[in-house]
Motif scaffolding. Structure first.
Motif, PDB file in Angstrom:
ATOM      1  N   ASN A 199       0.853  -1.187   0.000  1.00  0.00           N
ATOM      2  CA  ASN A 199       0.000   0.000   0.000  1.00  0.00           C
ATOM      3  C   ASN A 199       0.889   1.236   0.000  1.00  0.00           C
ATOM      4  O   ASN A 199       1.836   1.336   0.795  1.00  0.00           O
ATOM      5  CB  ASN A 199      -0.922   0.018   1.225  1.00  0.00           C
ATOM      6  N   VAL A 200       0.592   2.158  -0.913  1.00  0.00           N
ATOM      7  CA  VAL A 200       1.418   3.360  -1.064  1.00  0.00           C
ATOM      8  C   VAL A 200       0.523   4.591  -1.018  1.00  0.00           C
ATOM      9  O   VAL A 200      -0.458   4.686  -1.778  1.00  0.00           O
ATOM     10  CB  VAL A 200       2.194   3.341  -2.399  1.00  0.00           C
ATOM     11  N   LEU A 201       0.864   5.511  -0.142  1.00  0.00           N
ATOM     12  CA  LEU A 201       0.169   6.786  -0.042  1.00  0.00           C
ATOM     13  C   LEU A 201       1.174   7.897  -0.321  1.00  0.00           C
ATOM     14  O   LEU A 201       2.206   7.989   0.340  1.00  0.00           O
ATOM     15  CB  LEU A 201      -0.446   6.962   1.346  1.00  0.00           C
ATOM     16  N   SER A 202       0.874   8.735  -1.321  1.00  0.00           N
ATOM     17  CA  SER A 202       1.779   9.823  -1.699  1.00  0.00           C
ATOM     18  C   SER A 202       1.020  11.139  -1.707  1.00  0.00           C
ATOM     19  O   SER A 202      -0.160  11.187  -2.089  1.00  0.00           O
ATOM     20  CB  SER A 202       2.371   9.575  -3.089  1.00  0.00           C
ATOM     21  N   ALA A 203       1.709  12.193  -1.296  1.00  0.00           N
ATOM     22  CA  ALA A 203       1.090  13.518  -1.298  1.00  0.00           C
ATOM     23  C   ALA A 203       2.133  14.574  -1.641  1.00  0.00           C
ATOM     24  O   ALA A 203       3.284  14.503  -1.190  1.00  0.00           O
ATOM     25  CB  ALA A 203       0.470  13.822   0.064  1.00  0.00           C
ATOM     26  N   ASN A 204       1.736  15.532  -2.466  1.00  0.00           N
ATOM     27  CA  ASN A 204       2.580  16.672  -2.816  1.00  0.00           C
ATOM     28  C   ASN A 204       1.751  17.947  -2.638  1.00  0.00           C
ATOM     29  O   ASN A 204       0.641  18.043  -3.165  1.00  0.00           O
ATOM     30  CB  ASN A 204       3.054  16.580  -4.261  1.00  0.00           C
ATOM     31  N   ILE A 205       2.290  18.893  -1.910  1.00  0.00           N
ATOM     32  CA  ILE A 205       1.602  20.162  -1.664  1.00  0.00           C
ATOM     33  C   ILE A 205       2.564  21.301  -1.976  1.00  0.00           C
ATOM     34  O   ILE A 205       3.715  21.298  -1.525  1.00  0.00           O
ATOM     35  CB  ILE A 205       1.121  20.265  -0.199  1.00  0.00           C
ATOM     36  N   ASN A 206       2.104  22.254  -2.765  1.00  0.00           N
ATOM     37  CA  ASN A 206       2.896  23.432  -3.099  1.00  0.00           C
ATOM     38  C   ASN A 206       2.136  24.681  -2.681  1.00  0.00           C
ATOM     39  O   ASN A 206       0.946  24.833  -2.999  1.00  0.00           O
ATOM     40  CB  ASN A 206       3.175  23.475  -4.602  1.00  0.00           C
ATOM     41  N   LEU A 207       2.821  25.555  -1.962  1.00  0.00           N
ATOM     42  CA  LEU A 207       2.214  26.794  -1.463  1.00  0.00           C
ATOM     43  C   LEU A 207       3.026  27.986  -1.946  1.00  0.00           C
ATOM     44  O   LEU A 207       4.265  27.956  -1.948  1.00  0.00           O
ATOM     45  CB  LEU A 207       2.171  26.797   0.066  1.00  0.00           C
ATOM     46  N   THR A 208       2.317  29.041  -2.349  1.00  0.00           N
ATOM     47  CA  THR A 208       2.966  30.291  -2.755  1.00  0.00           C
ATOM     48  C   THR A 208       2.309  31.438  -1.992  1.00  0.00           C
ATOM     49  O   THR A 208       1.442  32.155  -2.513  1.00  0.00           O
ATOM     50  CB  THR A 208       2.821  30.512  -4.275  1.00  0.00           C
ATOM     51  N   PRO A 209       2.687  31.627  -0.723  1.00  0.00           N
ATOM     52  CA  PRO A 209       2.038  32.667   0.085  1.00  0.00           C
ATOM     53  C   PRO A 209       2.333  34.086  -0.389  1.00  0.00           C
ATOM     54  O   PRO A 209       1.579  35.007  -0.096  1.00  0.00           O
ATOM     55  CB  PRO A 209       2.605  32.426   1.493  1.00  0.00           C
TER      56      PRO A 209
END
Length: 714
Positions: free
Chosen positions: A62-72
């Protein structure tokens, strides 16, 4: 003991195939992507369930992947990359020589289905030879459970329009539990009155990386310069704890509190660090000439203080011929030349510089035994210097492309553990022992043979590579060093003046004309003087991939090949004494015997006919490796895929729907005749195995797979 009816003495051509099941792999993936004004992200989940070809084996992932990009803000960007992988199995199949009992020593008249039915009826009782039923043995499981987390957090701050500051912290961590059990019902345990055995290991491994860089990208008229300066700190931690029990009080209760007698224990921990400073500088002039320079200095904790710091630079250059000469040709679309030179350093494993002691007990007294490897004196970092030249050329509006690379790579001060005389008190020593040189050519030819946007399209990619790896020299008067060892005393050696990977073993005794020498009974004589029998390095490797598309239909197939190279086959080595292979029945040899094509020691031709029993089961076969060296050439149909893109233009909720049928490792189109007769996939000897590259040792047979893939985008 329950006596069963006698089994008819008949050939059962499928009695090996019947030991295996049809494996099944089911993979599901779902991902969601979201984009906003100042943020974006993607999350993905994958589940893979595999049932193996061997009874009672399988694996889940089981593989869980997450990518989050923020530009405040316009200047600040942040990103998070996270991956969690859980891989587990109740039983991984054992590999290697343990399969000899089924593949080599099992008679061709053995009824496999009977053994399976007997297991489900009586467990491990009433099996032949008072041995273990293999279907029971496969319940002596090798389980594992691994949880891995890896990812990073990064910040980028834009100082101005050409300068940015970056910081990144990354981690790669896994925790793994391995547990192997042996049931109380095995023939040995019943005979000795033992309650079973087990061993369990807990392994933790962690790597931490911290990078800080300052990146720049500036254009001055026709000149563009970009690059970075930075620093890295890497920390590696490794821990393992193991427990084992050689007998259990309550049978088949696999906990350490149930051990009968003294439990086996073990513990190991290591830690090492590397600090680095580095830079990269790239420049281009009118998009015609390109120059790149890099440098890196590492400080490693695994090297002596005086050698702990080592620097390695690189230089690369490129020249765009078509841009420089302003070529506007329908024939030559693009041409770029490139070249490079680089030096790379390397260290060694932790705790190699001083004598280490292994703890134990004797009669209740703690004892500490020094390592059998002599610590090195004045160890230096490995150093690899390489250069390469190449070209990327395309013709007829990029419809035909040729990419060429030639490289030469030399490693000096190679850190090796070499064997020493036991009279020194040690069995080996670590030192800078060798110089190895690799030279090679890589070619890639691509072509769009048919190109019609609304009709048939046909693309072809051909790859070809040749590598020659030479052992130029070794430390002092060393004549060789052992790379790996195989079954029956064969070894793979590095020998000065020879290509890397010499197969070393016992040959036929031959006269000056190359004729096999036989004894007075007509049987080949033997020797204990090993010689070079072959080399594991292939002459070349390559492949060709064809891709077709017509409207919504696609078809592709890949054929790849390894030409040349040798391997030692334990199957071939056992084919003579077991009598279970075709070579022991050819030419009616069991009825008529044979005359070995050879000469007596006085040089006269051999004229003595010997029986198949005396020849194939003679003691000489165990003191000879030459007849078991096989050609590792193969040509394979590696992959075939057929797909269809459905027209979903009238379905608002679906943007893409594709169904594909995929087959992998479908056929061995060519292999050496002798290798084919043994039923061996030559590639199996080059995947490492339990003895290293170049050895076939009854590994589990390779498989072909068929499946379908459904992809939907919303």
């Amino acid at each position: 003991m329950v006596y069963r009816p006698n089994s008819p003495w008949i050939s059962r051509p499928n009695n090996i195939k019947e030991w295996f099941d049809t494996g099944v792999t089911i993979q599901n993936n779902v991902s969601v992507t979201a984009n906003g004004e100042k943020s974006s992200g993607r999350i993905s989940y994958t589940n893979i369930d595999t049932q193996g070809i061997i009874n009672n084996t399988g694996q889940q992932e089981n593989v869980l992947s997450a990518n989050i990009n923020l530009t405040p803000s316009d200047k600040l960007t942040a990103s998070v990359n996270f991956n969690y992988v859980k891989k587990e199995s109740d039983n991984l199949p054992a590999n290697g020589y343990g399969w000899a009992g089924i593949i080599a020593w099992r008679q061709r008249d053995f009824p496999t289905q009977y053994a399976k039915d007997l297991f489900f009826q009586d467990g491990n009782e009433n099996y032949m030879y008072n041995g273990d039923n293999p279907f029971y043995t496969w319940r002596n499981t090798n389980a594992f459970d691994r949880e891995r987390i890896y990812g990073n957090v990064a910040l980028t701050y834009k100082i101005n329009d050409w300068l940015t500051a970056n910081g990144q912290m990354g981690i790669d961590f896994y925790n793994e539990i391995r547990k192997s059990i042996t049931q109380s019902g095995t023939a040995r345990n019943r005979r000795l009155g033992l309650g079973g055995q087990f061993s369990e290991s807990h392994i933790n491994k962690k790597e931490l990386n911290t990078d800080v860089t300052l990146n720049f990208d500036k254009t001055f008229n026709d000149i563009r310069i970009d690059g970075l300066i930075g620093a890295n700190k890497r920390t590696n931690l490794y821990q393992t704890i193991s427990l084992s029990a050689s007998d259990l009080t309550v049978p088949d209760l696999y906990t350490i509190s149930n051990v009968k007698g003294t439990a086996g224990t073990g513990m190991y921990e290591s830690q090492y660090e590397t600090n680095s400073a580095y830079f990269a500088l790239n420049g281009s002039f009118k998009k015609v000439f390109y120059l790149g320079i890099t440098g890196r200095n590492d400080w490693s904790s695994t090297l002596p203080k005086e050698s702990r710091s080592y620097f390695y630079p690189s230089v690369s250059a490129g020249f765009d011929v078509t841009q420089a000469l302003s070529l506007k040709s329908d024939i030559l679309s693009y041409a770029k030349l490139r070249g490079g030179w680089a030096k790379v350093g390397g260290d060694t494993d932790p705790y190699q510089l001083n004598t280490i002691y292994n703890a134990g007990t004797f009669n209740g007294v703690s004892i500490f035994t020094p390592s059998r490897t002599l610590p090195p004196a004045g160890l230096k970092p490995e150093e690899t210097t390489s250069y390469e030249i190449g070209a990327d050329i395309r013709f007829w509006k990029n419809r035909i492309g040729l990419d060429f690379t030639y490289y030469d790579q030399t490693t000096v001060n190679q850190i090796l553990s070499v064997t020493t005389s036991t009279t020194t008190g040690y069995s080996g020593m670590l030192l800078n022992a060798g110089e190895i040189e690799n030279q090679g050519i890589e070619l890639m030819l691509s072509a769009s043979l048919i190109e019609k946007p609304t009709g048939l399209n046909w693309d072809v990619v051909v790859n070809w590579a040749k590598n020659k790896s030479m052992v130029n020299s070794l430390y002092g008067n060393l004549e060789s060093y052992q790379i790996s060892s195989g079954f029956g005393g064969t070894t793979t050696l590095g020998i000065p003046g020879e290509e890397w990977g010499v197969l070393w073993g016992l040959p036929f005794v031959r006269d000056d004309n190359g004729k096999i020498v036989v004894n007075s009974n007509g049987i080949p004589t033997t020797t204990n003087a090993a010689v070079k029998l072959g080399n594991i390095t292939p002459d070349w490797t390559g492949g060709i991939n064809n891709s077709f598309s017509y409207k919504g239909v696609s078809l592709s197939f890949l054929v790849d090949a390894q030409i040349g190279g040798d391997m030692f086959s334990t199957t071939a080595w056992h084919s003579y004494p077991t009598g279970a292979y075709e070579n022991t029945v050819k030419n009616n040899v069991r009825e008529t015997g044979l005359i070995v094509d050879g000469v007596f020691e006085d040089g006269t031709p051999n004229n003595i006919r010997v029986s198949a029993q005396d020849y194939f089961n003679g003691s000489w076969v165990w003191n000879n490796h030459e007849y078991s060296i096989l050609d590792a050439t193969y040509v394979k149909l590696r992959e075939l895929a057929i797909g269809y893109n459905f027209n979903v233009s009238k379905i608002n909720s679906i943007s893409k729907l594709n169904l594909a049928l995929v087959g992998r490792n479908l056929a061995i189109l060519y292999r050496d005749k002798e290798t084919k007769e043994y039923g061996i996939d030559p590639e199996i000897g080059f995947g490492g195995g339990e003895s290293g590259i170049g050895y076939e040792n009854f590994q589990i047979p390779t498989t072909r797979s068929y499946g379908f893939k459904l992809t939907a985008s919303f």
